[in-house]
Design a protein around this motif. Sequence first.
Motif, short mmCIF file in Angstrom:
data_model
loop_
_atom_site.label_atom_id
_atom_site.label_comp_id
_atom_site.label_asym_id
_atom_site.label_seq_id
_atom_site.Cartn_x
_atom_site.Cartn_y
_atom_site.Cartn_z
N ALA A 7 -6.52 3.83 -1.71
CA ALA A 7 -6.47 2.59 -2.37
C ALA A 7 -6.60 2.41 -3.99
O ALA A 7 -6.29 1.66 -4.57
CB ALA A 7 -7.63 1.65 -1.77
N ALA A 8 -7.06 3.89 -4.04
CA ALA A 8 -6.97 3.91 -5.56
C ALA A 8 -5.91 4.56 -6.41
O ALA A 8 -5.81 4.49 -7.57
CB ALA A 8 -8.27 5.29 -6.17
N ASP A 9 -4.94 4.59 -5.56
CA ASP A 9 -3.35 4.83 -5.97
C ASP A 9 -2.59 3.79 -6.09
O ASP A 9 -1.39 3.89 -6.42
CB ASP A 9 -2.66 5.76 -5.16
N ASP A 10 -3.07 2.46 -5.70
CA ASP A 10 -1.90 1.37 -5.70
C ASP A 10 -2.92 0.07 -6.11
O ASP A 10 -4.11 0.05 -6.35
CB ASP A 10 -1.26 0.99 -4.70
N PHE A 11 -2.55 -1.06 -5.65
CA PHE A 11 -3.38 -2.10 -5.97
C PHE A 11 -3.57 -3.03 -4.61
O PHE A 11 -3.62 -4.46 -4.59
CB PHE A 11 -2.70 -3.25 -6.95
N ARG A 12 -3.46 -2.45 -3.57
CA ARG A 12 -3.80 -3.18 -2.18
C ARG A 12 -5.24 -3.72 -2.32
O ARG A 12 -5.47 -4.76 -1.56
CB ARG A 12 -3.75 -2.17 -0.95
N ALA A 67 0.88 -1.23 -0.08
CA ALA A 67 -0.07 0.10 -0.14
C ALA A 67 0.89 1.27 0.05
O ALA A 67 0.74 2.11 0.74
CB ALA A 67 -0.92 -0.22 1.24
N PRO A 68 1.53 1.40 -1.24
CA PRO A 68 2.43 2.61 -1.18
C PRO A 68 1.78 4.16 -1.25
O PRO A 68 2.20 5.26 -1.21
CB PRO A 68 3.34 2.34 -2.08
#
Length: 741
Positions: free
Chosen positions: A345-350, A340-341
Motif C-alpha cells: 500500500a505504501a507503493d501506490d494510492f490504494r 493497487a499496482p
Amino acid sequence: MAHHPIDDLNPTDNEHFQDVLAQASVSRRHLIRGGVGLAALGTVPFLAACGGGDAAPSPAPTEAALGFNAVAKSLLDEVKLPAGYTYSVVHATGDRLVSSVPAYSNTGAELDAWEQRVGDHHDGMDLFYVDASGRYSRTATARAVLAVNHESSADSHFWHTKGQTSGGVNGKKFSQFNGWDLLPRPELEVLKEINHHGVSIAEVRKGGDGKWIYTVDAPLNRRVNGQTVMRIAGPAAHLSDIKAFMATAYDPSGATSRGTLNNCGHGKTPWGTYLACEENWAAYFFMPAGSVDVDAKTKASRQRYGVIRAPFAGTGNAGSQGWSSVSTTDNRFTRFNVSAPGATAADDFRQEPNTFGYIVEIDPLNPNTQPAKRVAMGRFAHEAAVCGIPVVGQPLAFYMGCDSQNEYVYKFVSTALWSEADIGGGMVAGDKYLNEGKLYVAKFKADGTGEWIELNFANPLISGYANYSFDNQADVLVNARLAADAVGATKMDRPEWGAVNPKNGEVYFTMTNNSSRTVAGTDAANPRAYLDNDGKGRSGNPNGHIIRLKETGAVNATATGFRWDIFLFGAEEDAGAGINLSGLSAKNDFSSPDGLWFSPSTGICWIQTDDGNYTDATNCMLLAAIPGSVGDGASVTVNNSLGGNTASQQTFIGAALGDAKLRRFLVGPKGCEVTGITETADGKTLFVNIQHPGENTPAIANAADFTFESQWPSNAGYGPGSRPRSATIAISRTDGGVIGL
C-alpha cells in the motif's frame, strides 16, 4: 448539500423503528391490545414525555416572540427578506484573498490554480473574534475572521471558459462521456476543481456604511484546500495502527495526508478552532479499466463507503470528475487512481480513500499551524460536529450525523475534562480533547428512549462481526460505518446537520428526506410514506423532518441514554393532516430541512432547506423557530397510503408551533441551497450562505450558449459577469436591532 449519487450504501438488516416497535415491553403491548389507543399513549405514565421513565417533561425555557412578518414563497432570482431587513454580499466564489492574483472575471478565464481565491459551494461557517494578542476571544472585538466551508465541484462548468473539457470535447460534465475514463483532462481545470474545495478564512470588518466586507491581503487570510498537507491525529495507543491505514506513496509513514474535500456542515470548538466536516468525498476516486484490483477487505470497506461503485474494475466510477486522468505522473492527480499496482500500500494510492471522511480541525487564527484529521471521531460522511454545552470539570461531547439514507447518528466524548484555561489554546487544545475519547452510535427505541453504544473493538459484536473482519481499534475508527452496522445501530433517514439548544442542551438533527420509504417500511422515527401529487411527483418521505433528543444521564456528555421526539415534519401546507403533521401554513411550510443552527443570543432555531421536491412552488429557504423541549407534545397515529398500500404508524411529535413560533425568514435565488449560518456576538448581523444558485444550468458546448437558471449575485449588483456564484451574505435590520425578535 450535494449528496452521494447512490443514497443507500447500508446493506445491513439492522432494525428500523418498526423492528424495535415489535420488541417493546409486554406491559406496553398489553396496554395497546387492551384498548389504549396510540393517540393516548402520551398519557400513560411510563411513556410520558416520550419515554423517559416517570419523570415529568422538562419545563420549556422562557420563550421570546418572533418579531418579523413571514416571507412569502418565491420563485424569483433574488434573496427575499422580511420588511425592515437588508443584506449585502461579503464574498463570493472566486474573490481573491491576496492582491497578487487578478480580480475575478466570472468568465472562467482565470489562469491561476485558485489557491488564493475564495472557494465554491459555500456551506458551514463560523465567526472568530481576535483579541489584542492575536488569540481567540469569546466576546466581540474590532477584529474577526470568517471561516467558510466549500462543499463541492459539481458546478465546475462555470469555472472554465467553455465548461468542463476532456480530450478536446467541451460541454458535458466529465462523467457524462461513454468511455470517459480514457479521456484526459487539462491540468489547470483539474487544479481549479481540487482547490475550490476546503475552507476559506478571511478577515472581515464592518465598514463605515454598516456593511460587512472582507479585506484583501489581511494577515489571517488563508486557503485550506484539496492539496493542503494535514496531520493524521488519533488516540496514542492506536496511532501506529491508524497510520498503517493511511500509508501511501506520498507518505509511506501514514503521518500526513493531502487535502480536505466536500466540507459541508461545520463545528466550532469551545477553545476557538474550526471543525471542517468531510461529507460526500467518496465519488472522486477512480479505477481505470484494466487496472490492478485491491484485496477483498479493502473492497468491502470501499463498498460500504461508496468508493468505486460497481464494477470495481472496468468502466470506473461514473460519479468521478476524472481528476486522475491528467496526462502526467504528478501524484497530485494520480492519487485519485486507487488501483493497487504496487507491491504494498505504501507503493501506490490504494489507501488514499482512507485519508478522507474525517473531522478536520483548523486554527483559523494561526496560519502557521497544520490542520489535523481527528480519526478518533470516526470516518464517515460527516455532516457537522456540534459541541454540547461545555461544563467545567466534565468531558465534552460532539454530535455528528452521517449524510446518506439509512445511516447513523454518532457522539464523540472526550477523555479530557473541560477547562476554560484552554480557551485560545489552538491545536494543542485540540490534541488534548479530540484525540482521546469514546465514539458512540445511536440506537433509537420505539418507546421514545434511546441508547448510545460505544464503538469499541473489545465488543464481541465488533471483533466477531461476520460481514467484516476488524483487526483492531484503528480499524473500528477508520471503518466506523461497519462498526456501527455490527452493533445494530438504528438506520436513519439521511442525518444531516446537528445543533444544540443553548437553553437546555437538547440535541437536534435534520433528517432531510428519503426517496426509498414505503408504507411497509415506515416506523416510529420515519412515520410517513406518501406521494407528492402536486409537486415533483416524488414518493417516500420527500419533505423530511427534524428529530431531537435529550440526554438522560447526570452528566449530558457521558450519558448513555436519551429521550427523543420529532420536533417538526416538513410538508406542503395543503398536503393534508396525515402528511402535514406539524400543521404548517403558507407562512412556514417547508421541505427537506438540512442546515440547522441555534442562535446563542436569541435562542432561535434556524432551519435551512436543500430541496428538490417543493421547488415547483418556492426556492429554498431559511426559517426561524422558537423551540420547546423534548416531550412537550404527544404521540400521534399516522395513516399512510401509497401505491394502493395503507397502514397506520405511531410516532412521537413535539408541540405544534403555529405561525407565531415558526416563520419563513428568507427565500433564496433560483437553483440555490440555503446553508451555513452564524451571527455576530450582539445578534445584530446574521451571516448566511447561498450555495450553488443556478445549479440546474446545463453544461454546454460553448459558454455563449449558457442559459442561466440564475444570475445571482451579479443581478443584485455584486461582481462582474452573469454566471451564478455561491456567496456569503450579511443580513441586518434597518433599525439596527437584534435579528429575528
